[in-house]
Design an enzyme around this catalytic site. Structure first.
Site, PDB file in Angstrom:
ATOM      1  N   ARG A  91       0.853  -1.184   0.000  1.00 63.55           N
ATOM      2  CA  ARG A  91       0.000   0.000   0.000  1.00 63.55           C
ATOM      3  C   ARG A  91       0.889   1.234   0.000  1.00 63.55           C
ATOM      4  NH1 ARG A  91      -2.131  -0.574   6.165  1.00 63.55           N
ATOM      5  NH2 ARG A  91      -0.672   0.824   7.128  1.00 63.55           N
ATOM      6  N   GLY A  92       0.681   2.080  -0.991  1.00 63.71           N
ATOM      7  CA  GLY A  92       1.454   3.324  -1.068  1.00 63.71           C
ATOM      8  C   GLY A  92       0.931   4.185   0.051  1.00 63.71           C
ATOM      9  N   CYS A  93       1.585   4.154   1.196  1.00 66.40           N
ATOM     10  CA  CYS A  93       1.017   4.778   2.379  1.00 66.40           C
ATOM     11  C   CYS A  93       0.569   6.192   2.037  1.00 66.40           C
ATOM     12  CB  CYS A  93       2.028   4.803   3.499  1.00 66.40           C
ATOM     13  SG  CYS A  93       2.675   3.177   3.804  1.00 66.40           S
ATOM     14  N   VAL A  94      -0.673   6.489   2.323  1.00 67.49           N
ATOM     15  CA  VAL A  94      -1.275   7.744   1.880  1.00 67.49           C
ATOM     16  C   VAL A  94      -0.806   8.974   2.623  1.00 67.49           C
ATOM     17  CG1 VAL A  94      -3.311   7.093   0.662  1.00 67.49           C
ATOM     18  CG2 VAL A  94      -3.236   6.835   3.119  1.00 67.49           C
ATOM     19  N   THR A 145       0.857   9.857  -3.479  1.00 67.36           N
ATOM     20  CA  THR A 145       0.601   8.429  -3.362  1.00 67.36           C
ATOM     21  C   THR A 145      -0.391   7.884  -4.369  1.00 67.36           C
ATOM     22  OG1 THR A 145      -0.972   9.080  -1.667  1.00 67.36           O
ATOM     23  CG2 THR A 145       1.149   8.255  -0.929  1.00 67.36           C
TER      24      THR A 145
END
Ligand SMILES: Cc1cc2nc3c(=O)[nH]c(=O)nc-3n(C[C@H](O)[C@H](O)[C@H](O)COP(=O)(O)OP(=O)(O)OC[C@H]3O[C@@H](n4cnc5c(N)ncnc54)[C@H](O)[C@@H]3O)c2cc1C
Lengths: 104, 420
Positions: free
Chosen positions: A101-104, B198
């Site tokens: 997960r592309g940490c938000v 992101t």
């Protein structure tokens, strides 16, 4: 979900090519996935892949680099050597796990 | 008398205490909050401090001022939670028993975790702006900066307010232009992500904004150390980014006591259910705001929307009922873009930031993913809303759940497939 065939294995993948069903993964498939991104798997790669698979089974998420180093004892520097440029992503890709997960 | 203990009187802890004080019967419940000091910081204001828009005094107020009557503020350093014994231990030896615990101790920067960062260049040519001291010191350094390589850098994700470093970059660009020295500066944005942000649509949009401004993007950069001799960031794959002035966001983690208490993940964030914020290990322990490990932005807006859902759930939970609310990860952030303009982004766990209008579909008045003056005014007005509406726990007329109304999703096929 799109499906694709890699080296005779029919698998479900997301739009970026990450497998979406970890159960469809197998060791021979990992070799084929690695070849797709120009890697030949060594024992060191396998150590990282086994950690990632186990950690995903425990946590339900692909490990980040920090997790691989803190929990898996895999030094970040060596992960960069094994999976150049984008180690967390490449590790998840070869281990048949979702994109970290592309940490938000 | 059941006792609710809230750890941390920042954005989330203050709202939780105030809202629950109103919901829990005073004859039945005791509510107390613990924090190390009495200085509440409006952290979004740090962004403007280096440019003189706000002074340090504008962003700090007494915590007492914001806590409702009937909420006790205990001042002390939290050392450990004994979650099996339902007690919190303070560093001075005091012990606080609780029936229910809410951890809202946020996240902190850890410059000590990157070798070389705290070396001789720290606060000489290297600054952070996630602490008030850092933001003030950066302002002083900028006053004496007359050209060279100016690098804005993010060490590792997740960070609090993931858009703040981009905002800092846009503000620096605008500030250099007003000073007439933009041409003398190489402005570089260094990130561990594969793009400016992101999520794909916002990342492409914000990446385009960097490009338009002639700001170089150094992506996929995982910093291993800082070389103070050569004044350079060095990555694990041995790339180097030299700087004359570095504005960095160091590694961020949750509070150290979370790890010491066995409640945290590898970054000391409390492990909770992402929809109810209830601890995965303890049935009388919640964590909210930056302190928890939910896969949402660490932002004041997320804390606010989460509190709205959490308060009802908490009341159900203590009555032994099932929790019916489900937090969706809703985040809503203004992104300063320089020249008195800003963008607004609105997203959640499942939906990325998309263009459109907010909060009313079509009408707005705010525009999503678009630079406008109204958005900038919204951002500046927010300090007032924060002190006067949000912290006291007054109702904000914004829905806690994200809405798709008024948003346009670009076609799937516009997504560039990325290399693994
Ligand atoms: C530069 C910057 C810009 C930002 N801009 C925005 C923005 O535009 N919009 C937005 O929505 N959000 C923004 N944010 C994020 C927002 O400020 C945070 O997400 C928010 O403050 C998180 O609230 P919290 O209650 O979880 O943590 P905090 O507000 O940080 O509160 C944590 C509290 O816990 C206390 N504490 C911690 N450990 C201990 C201990 N061991 N003992 C005693 N007390 C302890 C601290 O003193 C603190 O008061 C920004 C943040 C920064 C740094």
């Amino acid at each position: 979900m799109p499906t694709t065939t890699i080296d005779g294995h029919r698998i479900q993948v997301d739009p970026e090519g990450f497998m979406t069903d970890p159960a469809e993964w197998s060791e021979p498939l990992a070799e084929a996935l690695a070849a797709q991104i120009g890697l030949t798997l060594t024992d060191e790669h396998w150590k990282a892949i086994r950690f990632a698979r186990q950690d995903f089974a425990d946590q339900g998420e692909s490990p980040t680099l920090r997790r691989a180093s803190v929990v898996g004892g895999l030094p970040t520097k060596s992960l960069f050597a094994l999976f150049p440029q984008k180690p967390a992503k490449k590790l998840a890709y070869v281990a048949g796990l979702p994109k970290p997960r592309g940490c938000v | 008398m059941p006792k609710l203990l809230v750890l941390g009187a920042g954005t989330a802890g203050t709202m939780v205490a105030n809202k629950l004080r109103r919901r829990l019967d005073r004859r039945e419940w005791q509510v107390a909050v613990v924090d190390r000091d009495d200085a509440h910081h409006y952290r979004p204001g740090y962004l403007f401090v280096p440019f003189g828009t706000y002074r340090a005094e504008d962003v700090v107020r007494s915590r007492h001022h914001f806590l409702a009557d009937g909420v006790d503020l205990v001042l002390g350093e939290i050392d450990r939670v004994d979650a099996d014994g339902d007690e919190v231990l303070l560093a001075d030896g005091r012990r606080l028993a609780y029936d229910y615990l809410v951890i809202a101790t946020g996240a902190v920067t850890r410059p000590d975790q990157t070798p070389g960062l705290l070396g001789r260049e720290w606060r000489r040519s290297i600054f952070d702006f996630y602490t008030l001291d850092g933001a003030v010191a950066l302002g002083e350094a900028l006053a004496g900066f007359d050209g060279g390589r100016l690098v804005v850098h993010v060490t590792e994700m997740p960070i609090t307010c993931p858009v703040a470093p981009l905002e800092m970059t846009f503000l620096l660009d605008a500030w250099l232009r007003t000073r007439g020295i933009r041409d003398l500066v190489d402005l570089v944005y260094v990130t561990p992500l594969d793009g400016a942000f992101t999520r794909p649509v916002a990342s492409a949009h914000l990446g385009g904004m960097l490009e338009d401004r002639g700001i170089a993007l150094e992506a996929d950069f995982a910093v291993e150390r800082v070389d103070p001799e050569r004044k350079a960031l060095v990555s694990y794959d041995e790339r180097e980014v030299p700087f004359d002035l570095l504005v960095t966001v160091p590694l961020m983690t949750g509070a150290g006591f979370v790890g010491r208490s066995g409640l945290g993940d590898e970054l000391d964030y409390v492990r909770v259910d992402p929809h109810t914020l209830l601890s995965v290990d303890h049935d009388n322990l919640f964590a909210i705001g930056d302190a928890c490990d939910i896969p949402a932005s660490k932002a004041g807006s997320v804390a606010h929307f989460a509190v709205e859902v959490f308060v009802d759930n908490f009341v159900q939970h203590v009555r032994g009922l099932a929790m019916t609310g489900s937090f969706d990860g809703h985040a809503n952030c203004f992104v300063e873009s320089g020249d008195d303009k800003a963008l607004l982004i609105d997203f959640n766990y499942d939906t990325e930031p998309l263009p459109g209008k907010y909060p009313l579909p079509v009408l707005g008045p705010l525009s999503l993913l678009k630079e406008t003056r109204a958005n900038h005014l919204g951002k500046l007005a927010f300090r007032h809303v924060y002190w006067n509406v949000l912290l006291p726990g007054r109702r904000v007329p914004l829905p806690a759940s994200m809405s798709m109304a008024g948003k346009h999703a670009p076609h799937e096929d516009q997504h560039e497939p990325q290399e693994a």
